[in-house]
Motif scaffolding. Sequence first.
Motif, PDB file in Angstrom:
ATOM      1  N   SER A 146       0.904  -1.142   0.047  1.00 28.41           N
ATOM      2  CA  SER A 146      -0.159  -0.006   0.152  1.00 28.41           C
ATOM      3  C   SER A 146       0.911   1.151  -0.033  1.00 28.41           C
ATOM      4  O   SER A 146       0.407   2.184  -0.720  1.00 28.41           O
ATOM      5  N   ILE A 147       1.954   1.304   0.777  1.00 28.96           N
ATOM      6  CA  ILE A 147       2.871   2.494   1.071  1.00 28.96           C
ATOM      7  C   ILE A 147       3.497   2.635  -0.528  1.00 28.96           C
ATOM      8  O   ILE A 147       3.553   3.765  -0.994  1.00 28.96           O
ATOM      9  N   HIS A 148       3.976   1.368  -1.185  1.00 25.90           N
ATOM     10  CA  HIS A 148       4.526   1.718  -2.304  1.00 25.90           C
ATOM     11  C   HIS A 148       3.733   2.401  -3.803  1.00 25.90           C
ATOM     12  O   HIS A 148       4.016   2.852  -4.372  1.00 25.90           O
ATOM     13  N   LEU A 149       2.385   1.738  -3.307  1.00 25.23           N
ATOM     14  CA  LEU A 149       1.329   2.137  -4.413  1.00 25.23           C
ATOM     15  C   LEU A 149       1.086   3.713  -4.303  1.00 25.23           C
ATOM     16  O   LEU A 149       0.922   4.305  -4.986  1.00 25.23           O
ATOM     17  N   LEU A 150       0.864   3.811  -2.691  1.00 28.79           N
ATOM     18  CA  LEU A 150       0.581   5.385  -2.835  1.00 28.79           C
ATOM     19  C   LEU A 150       1.734   6.317  -3.087  1.00 28.79           C
ATOM     20  O   LEU A 150       1.513   7.376  -3.691  1.00 28.79           O
ATOM     21  N   TYR A 204       5.629   8.027 -14.014  1.00 33.78           N
ATOM     22  CA  TYR A 204       5.327   6.710 -14.311  1.00 33.78           C
ATOM     23  C   TYR A 204       4.565   6.458 -15.475  1.00 33.78           C
ATOM     24  O   TYR A 204       3.718   7.395 -15.511  1.00 33.78           O
ATOM     25  N   SER A 205       4.785   5.510 -16.232  1.00 34.99           N
ATOM     26  CA  SER A 205       3.768   5.235 -17.388  1.00 34.99           C
ATOM     27  C   SER A 205       2.410   4.587 -16.831  1.00 34.99           C
ATOM     28  O   SER A 205       2.416   4.384 -15.623  1.00 34.99           O
ATOM     29  N   GLU A 206       1.449   4.685 -17.667  1.00 38.90           N
ATOM     30  CA  GLU A 206       0.182   3.984 -17.511  1.00 38.90           C
ATOM     31  C   GLU A 206       0.095   2.463 -17.199  1.00 38.90           C
ATOM     32  O   GLU A 206      -0.383   1.862 -16.371  1.00 38.90           O
ATOM     33  N   GLN A 207       1.075   1.878 -17.822  1.00 37.37           N
ATOM     34  CA  GLN A 207       1.311   0.433 -17.641  1.00 37.37           C
ATOM     35  C   GLN A 207       2.093   0.319 -16.213  1.00 37.37           C
ATOM     36  O   GLN A 207       1.481  -0.715 -15.760  1.00 37.37           O
ATOM     37  N   VAL A 208       2.845   0.887 -15.850  1.00 36.41           N
ATOM     38  CA  VAL A 208       3.632   0.688 -14.469  1.00 36.41           C
ATOM     39  C   VAL A 208       2.453   0.800 -13.362  1.00 36.41           C
ATOM     40  O   VAL A 208       2.301  -0.038 -12.612  1.00 36.41           O
ATOM     41  N   LEU A 209       1.605   2.054 -13.657  1.00 42.38           N
ATOM     42  CA  LEU A 209       0.532   2.052 -12.675  1.00 42.38           C
ATOM     43  C   LEU A 209      -0.508   1.025 -12.446  1.00 42.38           C
ATOM     44  O   LEU A 209      -0.830   0.653 -11.426  1.00 42.38           O
ATOM     45  N   MET A 210      -0.737   0.567 -13.615  1.00 38.98           N
ATOM     46  CA  MET A 210      -1.909  -0.525 -13.841  1.00 38.98           C
ATOM     47  C   MET A 210      -1.326  -1.764 -13.130  1.00 38.98           C
ATOM     48  O   MET A 210      -1.957  -2.408 -12.360  1.00 38.98           O
ATOM     49  N   TRP A 211      -0.160  -2.153 -13.500  1.00 35.56           N
ATOM     50  CA  TRP A 211       0.700  -3.618 -12.989  1.00 35.56           C
ATOM     51  C   TRP A 211       0.836  -3.379 -11.237  1.00 35.56           C
ATOM     52  O   TRP A 211       0.561  -4.170 -10.814  1.00 35.56           O
ATOM     53  N   GLN A 212       1.150  -2.231 -10.943  1.00 41.55           N
ATOM     54  CA  GLN A 212       1.490  -1.924  -9.659  1.00 41.55           C
ATOM     55  C   GLN A 212      -0.030  -2.171  -8.679  1.00 41.55           C
ATOM     56  O   GLN A 212       0.101  -2.791  -7.684  1.00 41.55           O
TER      57      GLN A 212
END
Length: 200
Positions: free
Chosen positions: A149-153, A162-170
């Motif tokens: 959760s901390i990493h995602l925040l 970050y790219s949309e793909q990185v955001l989606m995969w995280q």
Amino acid sequence: MSDPVKTPGSTRALPNLIFASRWLQLPLYIGLIAAQAIYVFHFWVELVHLIEAAFGNQNALAALVKSIGYKDGFEVTALNETIIMLVVLALIDVVMISNLLIMVIVGGYETFVSRMHLENHPDQPEWLSHVNASVLKVKLATAIIGISSIHLLKTFINAANYSEQVLMWQTIIHVVFLLSAMAIAATDRIMHPVAEKTDH
């Protein structure tokens, strides 16, 4: 009542050796303690950089910007709210991973190697009194969700870098962690319904 049949010492040698093999895990826990020390050092390095940057040290500020992966091609001349937030989240991340290490070191040693006999110790963790492999597994899964959760925040706060793909995969990976923890907790409840009722 008849006395139990005594097993000859020669036939007990192999079981004793197998049981003693649990001490092979001791170097692993010592290694985790060393990793804990490295995290403590990293925490203080980042904290000192944050304090120095707050007083206008440009080298410390540059080190912080580099460590948090702030926006590329964007010149930062002073601390701003986003950088402070990212650094603080990074420090919280270190603390949570350190907590995870403590759970693995203390709980794992107590469960798989040897008793620590901390029953009368004033600083005995509350969860250690009823720890077992199943409880430890659920606690570790919960801790991993917190770290994720901390990493995602941190990623969402710094989403422009970050790219949309990185955001989606995280996000997907975080959801997988969450579902896995729920499955582990549900499995534990199914396998230990009597213990759960006794606790209540």
